[in-house]
Design a protein around this motif. Sequence first.
Motif, PDB file in Angstrom:
ATOM      1  N   ASP A 275       0.853  -1.189   0.000  1.00 30.50           N
ATOM      2  CA  ASP A 275       0.000   0.000   0.000  1.00 30.50           C
ATOM      3  C   ASP A 275       0.889   1.239   0.000  1.00 30.50           C
ATOM      4  OD1 ASP A 275      -2.342  -1.493   0.116  1.00 30.50           O
ATOM      5  OD2 ASP A 275      -2.312  -1.554   2.305  1.00 30.50           O
TER       6      ASP A 275
ATOM      7  N   ARG B 223      -2.786   4.642   2.254  1.00 29.80           N
ATOM      8  CA  ARG B 223      -3.776   3.865   3.008  1.00 29.80           C
ATOM      9  C   ARG B 223      -4.335   4.720   4.145  1.00 29.80           C
ATOM     10  NH1 ARG B 223      -1.251   3.120   7.677  1.00 29.80           N
ATOM     11  NH2 ARG B 223       1.025   2.874   7.706  1.00 29.80           N
TER      12      ARG B 223
ATOM     13  N   PRO C 155      -1.161  -7.868   2.184  1.00 28.97           N
ATOM     14  CA  PRO C 155      -1.899  -6.616   2.426  1.00 28.97           C
ATOM     15  C   PRO C 155      -2.195  -6.415   3.912  1.00 28.97           C
ATOM     16  CG  PRO C 155      -3.375  -8.302   1.591  1.00 28.97           C
ATOM     17  CD  PRO C 155      -1.996  -8.894   1.521  1.00 28.97           C
TER      18      PRO C 155
ATOM     19  N   SER D 276      -0.104  -2.969   5.945  1.00 29.17           N
ATOM     20  CA  SER D 276       0.482  -3.901   4.982  1.00 29.17           C
ATOM     21  C   SER D 276       1.999  -3.857   5.004  1.00 29.17           C
ATOM     22  CB  SER D 276      -0.001  -3.556   3.576  1.00 29.17           C
ATOM     23  OG  SER D 276       0.495  -2.285   3.195  1.00 29.17           O
TER      24      SER D 276
END
Length: 930
Positions: free
Chosen positions: A804, A807, A852, A847
């Motif tokens: 990510d 995020r 993730p 992540s």
Amino acid sequence: MELLNSFKRAALTVFALTISILSYAQTGKISGTVTDKKTGETLIGVTVKIKGTTKGVSTDVDGKYTLQAMANGKYTLEFSYVGYQTKEVSDIDVKSPAVTSLNVVLNEAGGQNLQEVVVKASYKQESINTLYAQQKNSALISDGISSDQIKKSPDKNTSDVLKRISGATIQDNKFVVVRGLSDRYNTATLDNSTLPSTEPNRKAFSFDIVPSNLVDKITISKTATPDLPADFAGGAVQITTKDIPDQNFLSFGIGYGYNSQSTFKDFSATNKNTLSYLGFEDGAKQLAENFPSAAEVASGLTKSKNLAALKSFPTDNAIKNTNALPTQNYQLNLGRVKHFENNDKFGALFSVTYRNAQNINQNVERNFYVYNYNDNQYKFSTNLGALANFAYSYGKNKISFKNIYNKNYDDNYTTRAGIKDGNSLNQFYAYDVMQKSLFKTTLEGDHQIGEGNNKLKWTASYSNVGNNQPNQLKINYTKPLAAQNDPSVLYQANITSLGKDNTRLFADLNENIYSGDVNYSTPFKLFNASTTFKIGLGSQYRDRNYTARFLGAQLNINDIDEQQRIRALPITEIFSQSLFDAGVYELKEIGSDLDNYKANSFTNYGYVMLDEKITEKFRAVYGVRIENYKVQLLNDIKTYVDDTKLDFLPSVNLTYSLNAKSNLRASYYRTLARPEFRELSLSSYYDYELLANQQGNPNLKRTSIDNADLRYEIYPNAGEILSVSAFYKKFTNAIESYRYDVLSTPDISYFNTKKAYSYGLEFEARKTLGFISDNEFLKNTTAYFNLSLVKSKVTNPDDQNYIDKVRPMVGQSPYVFNAGLQHSALDNKLNFSLLYNKIGRRIMQASGIVFPSTWENPRDVLDFQASYKVIKSKGEIKLNVSDILNQRSIIYFDYNGDKKYNGSLGNGGDETAMSYKPGTNISLSFNYTF
């Protein structure tokens, strides 16, 4: 004859004294607090008289007054104060032996003529006026809950209470999240002194250690003024414990609870002693005082010393199978107040609480790409709390001495079974005792200086936090998956080598906190506007010592057959004294000097602020806070953190009263979020529940946050509110936790992100339903809800190839929703509450490079309470039912990215990282006040 006359005189004296006591016992009291209507400041020295008599008192340094020995009947009180309009309040009904509470607000006089005007109000009107003033006159944006509201919820500790407050949620049943910001972005104070982190591996205060019955009120300040601690961005949680009681009392409470997942079910646990039920460990699990040092173990021990050290290990690994007992709660409260001449008084409040619970979490799923496990967890918990508060109010001075102690004892036994790496069957066992303690003592002084409302307040406080983890034993047995159905192939214990996932951990954290401050405020006129000038200075010194030793008995024989025989022994026999005597084990220790650390911080601060009523409708509270913070973190070899920062933190809070029932508020303020000691430490700890190592980062920088808020609030009637708020937060060097997952055992650590922001809307409403129809049922029913909508964005650093790039912040929920219905009947003797809570999905672990983020799935939580007052309202029976729906708690990998839990990895869905049902709790309690 003389003897007879003496006896008669004595008898007459006793009779007269008895009549006097009985007469006094049939009298009541009127007590309350007098405040400024526009600022909420308590007023010192207000004259309170019974109209038509010469009897009267003056308010003390807290703005409080008490009129004693009043016969039953209705009275009119007169309140007069220099510079304020005199007020008469009529229809005050006194009924012995109860205390009639009357809080009063006074308005400043606009001129000499106005000062002579007498404002008249009835008891009911003034009660409503006071409640309006309390709701409207806060200098900043805040939300709170009172002790009365706490009583009407099924909440047993402060963490349960906090989730009722607008914008607040709770993680792990104890850590507070405000406005979607994780616990590390919030701070807490208890009786005006900052609370330390109670956790060894995170910056967080465990609110479940403060029983709710000890709390007078809880306020979450969502904006900052210069007199508040600067180390927060979400909210400053301010807990105030109870002080001088209005009258003498003795009360007790007893309660028992049932959990649908646990009570009367098979419960596996280690042997307990009497001290375990009192919240203490008897010392049997601690390392022996003469146990070899790490240096001695590293250099090699003689056979005799090796044997002596091994035999000193706790060896009672037997598991006793019983049925889980119901939860038990006991409370004892004692209040005493003594009134002297000239309105002086001394008060004392004592409280002892005890709680024991035996909970089972069965079939807890734990999945990751290298394992698929199923846990059964058995938790024996004891909580012992005590409070002793003393206060002496004399003249226009008050000295308070407040003390709180809390002890939490958790004995956890975990069994785990499942598949690892797709080729081996695992059976894992963990014995884990955790003892947490908090002791806090605070000495406070409040004084009026000279004439008028000049106030000097000082505080000196000492706190001690203990976190002891003796003999956390973890052991894992494995056998090939291919031999799953072959009983001749036995599970083999991993005792031929040591790692942090299969050792005995002996850890101890001890932290002392010393703090003190002095604050002075004085009212004056600035440009013809009523203004209060406030200035303060303070310091806090924290000193922590953390030690951790990872020890184990490592099998050290060459005979393969004998080795396999020993490795197949059950956990109750594998570390037996006879095997130690046979010399098959060698004491080993892993870890490094970095696992132990010492840390200290020294914070010095000062502030100046003005609270200015610029016009009748417009109020400004503004100023600056300056903080100098020095932190050091070291071990026996070197100092690896040594940093000093000086910060200037301005704030301004503006309030415009649109009319008598509404405010418009706007705020700007700068705050901080400093790395906690543990977040800076390189000490590595294996968390067998997370199946990950946790380690800090000594290069972390403190976070600077710029905040802006806007709020519109309406108060339709007393006790009702409608409000909408908007906020924005910009973070520089935000501290975030993340999961480094390139290895089979992930590492959880922390980094700074250069860019992060958070913004949102909050809605709150509380209103009685009498507007629907004019009937008693609806008039006695109150509905409330609060909704927070939050969005945050973090840009990950570019030092690694994180999955990510952008995020939400860890722990931030996109929405938080609370709602409830409360109804009272039979003249408030019968009360019902139905409460609902739901939070949006939030990141639990950010992540890494391979996998993730993990997300917590939303769940609906519904609670119910019914209470009925008995025995002339001195007793109360309560039925509580919490988490009625008992929905699963689920943490999952959102592999398909659809922002919801699908629960089936094989069908293109998600993977369940953890899942369990907490159970529905049903409790029945009885409380009685003498």
